[in-house]
Design a protein around this motif. Sequence first.
Motif, short mmCIF file in Angstrom:
data_model
loop_
_atom_site.label_atom_id
_atom_site.label_comp_id
_atom_site.label_asym_id
_atom_site.label_seq_id
_atom_site.Cartn_x
_atom_site.Cartn_y
_atom_site.Cartn_z
N ASP A 92 -16.64 -1.76 6.10
CA ASP A 92 -15.65 -2.68 6.66
C ASP A 92 -15.36 -2.29 8.11
OD1 ASP A 92 -12.94 -3.58 7.41
OD2 ASP A 92 -12.91 -4.44 5.41
N LYS A 93 -15.20 -0.98 8.34
CA LYS A 93 -14.82 -0.53 9.69
C LYS A 93 -16.00 -0.57 10.66
CE LYS A 93 -10.56 1.55 8.66
NZ LYS A 93 -9.92 2.56 7.86
N MET A 108 0.85 -1.19 0.00
CA MET A 108 0.00 0.00 0.00
C MET A 108 0.88 1.24 0.00
SD MET A 108 -3.17 -0.75 2.56
CE MET A 108 -3.42 0.94 2.92
N VAL A 150 -4.09 5.98 1.88
CA VAL A 150 -5.16 6.10 2.89
C VAL A 150 -5.05 7.46 3.57
CG1 VAL A 150 -5.54 3.65 3.37
CG2 VAL A 150 -3.65 4.82 4.48
N ALA A 180 -6.75 3.26 -1.38
CA ALA A 180 -7.47 2.15 -0.75
C ALA A 180 -8.80 2.61 -0.20
CB ALA A 180 -6.62 1.56 0.37
N GLU A 181 -9.82 1.78 -0.41
CA GLU A 181 -11.13 2.12 0.14
C GLU A 181 -11.93 0.86 0.49
OE1 GLU A 181 -15.37 3.43 -0.02
OE2 GLU A 181 -14.48 2.93 -1.94
N GLY A 182 -11.24 -0.11 1.09
CA GLY A 182 -11.93 -1.33 1.50
C GLY A 182 -11.94 -2.38 0.41
N GLY A 183 -11.56 -3.60 0.77
CA GLY A 183 -11.61 -4.70 -0.20
C GLY A 183 -10.41 -4.77 -1.12
N THR A 184 -9.26 -4.28 -0.66
CA THR A 184 -8.10 -4.24 -1.56
C THR A 184 -7.51 -5.62 -1.83
OG1 THR A 184 -6.59 -3.81 0.27
CG2 THR A 184 -7.44 -1.89 -0.90
N ARG A 185 -7.65 -6.55 -0.87
CA ARG A 185 -7.04 -7.88 -1.13
C ARG A 185 -7.76 -8.57 -2.29
NH1 ARG A 185 -6.97 -10.23 4.46
NH2 ARG A 185 -7.08 -8.02 4.94
N GLU A 192 -14.95 0.86 2.62
CA GLU A 192 -14.10 1.02 3.81
C GLU A 192 -14.94 1.33 5.05
OE1 GLU A 192 -10.00 3.15 4.06
OE2 GLU A 192 -11.51 4.61 4.66
N ARG A 235 0.19 -6.99 8.07
CA ARG A 235 -0.98 -7.08 7.20
C ARG A 235 -0.56 -7.31 5.74
NH1 ARG A 235 -3.41 -3.32 4.12
NH2 ARG A 235 -5.59 -3.71 3.55
N1 UDP Z 1 -6.76 0.61 5.69
C1 UDP Z 1 -6.21 1.78 6.18
N2 UDP Z 1 -4.92 1.74 6.67
C2 UDP Z 1 -4.17 0.60 6.70
C3 UDP Z 1 -4.76 -0.58 6.22
C4 UDP Z 1 -6.05 -0.54 5.72
O1 UDP Z 1 -6.86 2.83 6.15
O2 UDP Z 1 -3.01 0.62 7.15
C5 UDP Z 1 -8.12 0.67 5.12
C6 UDP Z 1 -8.09 0.47 3.60
O3 UDP Z 1 -9.08 1.29 2.99
C7 UDP Z 1 -8.47 -0.97 3.45
C8 UDP Z 1 -9.48 -1.10 4.58
O4 UDP Z 1 -8.92 -0.37 5.64
O5 UDP Z 1 -9.00 -1.25 2.19
C9 UDP Z 1 -9.78 -2.52 5.00
O6 UDP Z 1 -8.60 -3.18 5.31
P1 UDP Z 1 -8.53 -4.76 5.47
O7 UDP Z 1 -7.32 -5.07 6.31
O8 UDP Z 1 -9.85 -5.29 5.91
O9 UDP Z 1 -8.20 -5.29 4.00
P2 UDP Z 1 -8.99 -5.13 2.64
O10 UDP Z 1 -10.46 -4.99 2.94
O11 UDP Z 1 -8.42 -3.90 1.98
O12 UDP Z 1 -8.69 -6.36 1.88
#
Ligand code: UDP
Length: 230
Positions: free
Chosen positions: A169-170, A70, A75, A121-126, A166, A86
Amino acid sequence: MSEMIREDGRKYNELRPIKIEAGVLERADGSAYLEVGGNKILVAVYGPRESYIRRLLEPNTGVIRCRYNMAPFSVDDRKRPGPDRRSSEISKITADALRPALMLENYPRSMVDVYIEVIEAEGGTRCAGITAASVALVDAGVPMKDIVVGCAAGKVNDEVVLDLSEVEDKEGQADVPIAMMPRTGEITLLQSDGDLSEEEFQKAIDLAMEGCKKVSELQKEALMKRYSTE
Ligand code: UDP
């Protein structure tokens, strides 16, 4: 199913807008750019090629190595540069999700390198990273049984919904990212974070699989576009 409208106006089974482009980099063997909602992701693929890291090579098969990263500016709170727990986890599960589709047994002592750069990044990046990586692998000409695709479902306000943003997710109660090979339906990634009943868990998987199938069509369109204009 519920008529609940989500914070960004989507229905429970609606994906965020998606854009996929294949072959965006000159130097890489294969590449892809993907946007989903506020995510912007760039993937470069090199290989199969001989690697200078000899200890990682296998005598009877090729190996895949993924690096998920990232950008510090991806972010709102600056992300500390460099690998952390992570990103190491996501790098590993990405390689695990893609490997079953690759015919690496034809490439002993070779390496496929996949570099995933999250620019925003805005949630769901993996899941987005896996989806883009698979397109870049096809673009690199790596022989594959199927184009792996990723999508998540989760639980927000007691409802099972598709493709969490995002905020969802949070603030939500659970997140279930999956990846699959759409042709066979084989699931190559399944994670679950949060609390779900058995019924909700099954619902989330079904919904995520439906989402995967829709995204899969967009992957194919991006590849068709890339190769029909050349
Ligand atoms: N995120 C953030 N800072 C970080 C890591 C993640 O703001 O250091 C945000 C980012 O938008 C990410 C979201 O939190 O997409 C959700 O993170 P998660 O670990 O659930 O992985 P993701 O959903 O991206 O696969």
